[in-house]
Design an enzyme around this catalytic site. Structure first.
Site, short mmCIF file in Angstrom:
data_model
loop_
_atom_site.label_atom_id
_atom_site.label_comp_id
_atom_site.label_asym_id
_atom_site.label_seq_id
_atom_site.Cartn_x
_atom_site.Cartn_y
_atom_site.Cartn_z
N GLU A 40 0.63 -1.16 0.04
CA GLU A 40 -0.09 0.07 0.00
C GLU A 40 0.89 1.41 -0.03
O GLU A 40 1.55 1.40 1.10
CB GLU A 40 -1.05 -0.10 1.32
N ARG A 44 0.27 10.41 1.03
CA ARG A 44 0.87 11.17 2.39
C ARG A 44 1.74 12.18 1.74
O ARG A 44 2.40 12.92 2.36
CB ARG A 44 1.28 10.52 3.44
N LYS A 128 -10.99 -0.92 7.02
CA LYS A 128 -10.05 -0.96 7.72
C LYS A 128 -10.49 -0.32 9.09
O LYS A 128 -11.01 0.63 9.24
CB LYS A 128 -8.95 0.44 7.04
#
Length: 213
Positions: A40, A44, A128
Site C-alpha cells: 500500500e 501522504r 480498515k
C-alpha cells in the site's frame, strides 16, 4: 480483482510513505523477495501516484494499492496511476460511492459501530479498522463482531500494529490482513537499506504462514 481474497492471501500489507519515486521500484522488489507482494503506497506525499505507476510498470509481480485516500481527486489519481485497490483511514460516503461506480475495490476506515454500520449500508464487505490499537485493538474488533458478525464483514486493522502484536489480530477469523508500517522503516528507506526491508518482510511473511498453517 477480488480485493478480499488478494489481501487474505497476503496476511500483512506494508503501509508505505514514499518521498522519492525513484525508491519505489527497488523497494517493491525487496518486499516481493521477502514474500509480501501486496503493498500500500499512501497518498501522504506528492510522490505517491508516480511511485504506484513505477511499480506497476517495473515490478509486475507486485500488487500495489493506494492508501490514505481522502478525496475524490486522490481516488481518481490512484486509479489512473494503476493502483488495483484503495484504502482510506476514515469513512466518507462520497468516496465509497465513487469507488463503487468506478468499479475500484475500496476499503474505507472505521473506528466505531456507527461508521461500520454506514459502511455496510453502502455495500462495503471489508473495512480498515483504524487506528487499531488506539481504537481498542483486538478486543474492540471482537466487540464489534458481537453485533456485526452476521453481516460477514471483514477487517484490515492498521495503526499501532507491529510484529509483537500482529499475531493476535490475525488469530481473529474475520481479520483478512493487517496493515503495518514497521516493515519499511523510514531510516532504511532513506539509506537505501533494502536488505533490511527484505529481512523484515520475510519475518512478517513467515509469521503469517505459521499463524495460518
Amino acid at each position: 480483482m477480488d480485493m478480499i481474497n488478494t489481501l487474505q492471501g497476503a496476511g500483512i500489507v506494508p503501509v508505505i510513505v514514499i518521498e522519492d519515486e525513484k525508491k519505489a521500484v527497488p523497494l517493491a522488489r525487496a518486499l516481493v523477495a521477502g514474500g509480501l507482494p501486496v503493498i500500500e503506497i499512501t497518498f501522504r506525499t506528492a510522490a505517491a501516484a508516480a511511485a504506484i505507476a513505477a511499480i506497476r510498470r517495473e515490478v509486475p509481480e507486485a500488487i500495489v494499492g493506494a492508501g490514505t485516500i481522502l478525496s475524490l481527486s486522490q481516488l481518481e489519481s490512484a486509479k489512473a496511476a494503476g493502483a488495483v485497490f484503495g484504502v482510506a483511514p476514515g469513512f466518507d460516503p462520497l468516496i465509497v460511492s465513487a469507488a463503487a461506480e468506478a468499479n475500484f475495490p475500496f476499503c474505507p476506515g472505521v473506528a466505531t459501530a456507527s461508521e461500520l454500520s454506514q459502511a455496510l449500508t453502502l455495500g462495503c464487505k471489508m473495512v480498515k479498522f483504524f487506528p487499531a490499537e488506539a481504537a481498542g485493538g483486538v478486543n474492540m474488533i471482537k466487540n464489534l463482531l458481537g453485533a456485526f458478525r452476521f453481516t460477514g464483514v471483514k477487517f484490515m486493522p492498521t495503526g499501532g500494529v507491529k510484529i509483537s502484536n500482529v499475531e493476535s489480530y490475525l488469530a481473529v477469523p474475520e481479520v483478512v490482513c493487517c496493515g503495518g508500517t514497521w516493515i519499511v522503516p523510514k531510516e532504511a528507506l532513506v539509506s537505501d537499506d533494502y536488505a533490511t526491508i527484505e529481512r523484515l518482510a520475510s519475518e512478517a511473511s513467515s509469521l503469517v504462514r505459521r499463524v495460518r498453517a
